[in-house]
Scaffold this motif. Sequence first.
Motif, PDB file in Angstrom:
ATOM      1  N   SER A  71      39.705  33.751  41.348  1.00  0.00           N
ATOM      2  CA  SER A  71      39.019  33.863  40.071  1.00  0.00           C
ATOM      3  C   SER A  71      39.964  34.494  39.062  1.00  0.00           C
ATOM      4  O   SER A  71      41.009  35.041  39.432  1.00  0.00           O
ATOM      5  CB  SER A  71      37.730  34.689  40.200  1.00  0.00           C
ATOM      6  N   ASP A  73      40.160  36.535  34.973  1.00  0.00           N
ATOM      7  CA  ASP A  73      39.527  37.168  33.832  1.00  0.00           C
ATOM      8  C   ASP A  73      40.571  37.211  32.729  1.00  0.00           C
ATOM      9  O   ASP A  73      41.448  38.074  32.727  1.00  0.00           O
ATOM     10  CB  ASP A  73      39.042  38.568  34.192  1.00  0.00           C
ATOM     11  N   LYS A  76      41.228  40.370  30.672  1.00  0.00           N
ATOM     12  CA  LYS A  76      42.021  41.394  31.340  1.00  0.00           C
ATOM     13  C   LYS A  76      43.378  40.875  31.790  1.00  0.00           C
ATOM     14  O   LYS A  76      44.128  41.611  32.430  1.00  0.00           O
ATOM     15  CB  LYS A  76      41.265  41.949  32.541  1.00  0.00           C
TER      16      LYS A  76
END
Length: 122
Positions: A71, A73, A76
């Motif tokens: 995954s 993000d 971030k």
Amino acid sequence: QVQLVESGGGLVQPGGSLRLSCVASGRAFSSYAMGWFRQAPGKEREFVATSTWNPTFTTYADSVKGRFTISRDNAKNTVYLQMNSLKPEDTAVYYCAASPGPYTDGKYYIHWGQGTQVTVSS
């Protein structure tokens, strides 16, 4: 262009779990496909997983399907590898890498981290 730093490795018993993180610096993080590879002592580098972002596509090696999840993000600048049901054969140095596409061959990845050690042993 992109600098990658992995973390989260360590020693875990068979059947346990770890989550690896890879933090990226660079102006075009979201434009790269991100991948995880691993290399065990005396063995060649092996593809683990890759992920694109917007649209999102994920691909896994057969050896980790159903156990590992990639995954990312983008807020971030981080890509993760959640590893469950770990086996001794998962022991390796794990590397994150960036590519212009979701390739499974490491030769197409143009940025690499330094790696983090994962050891699965009782």
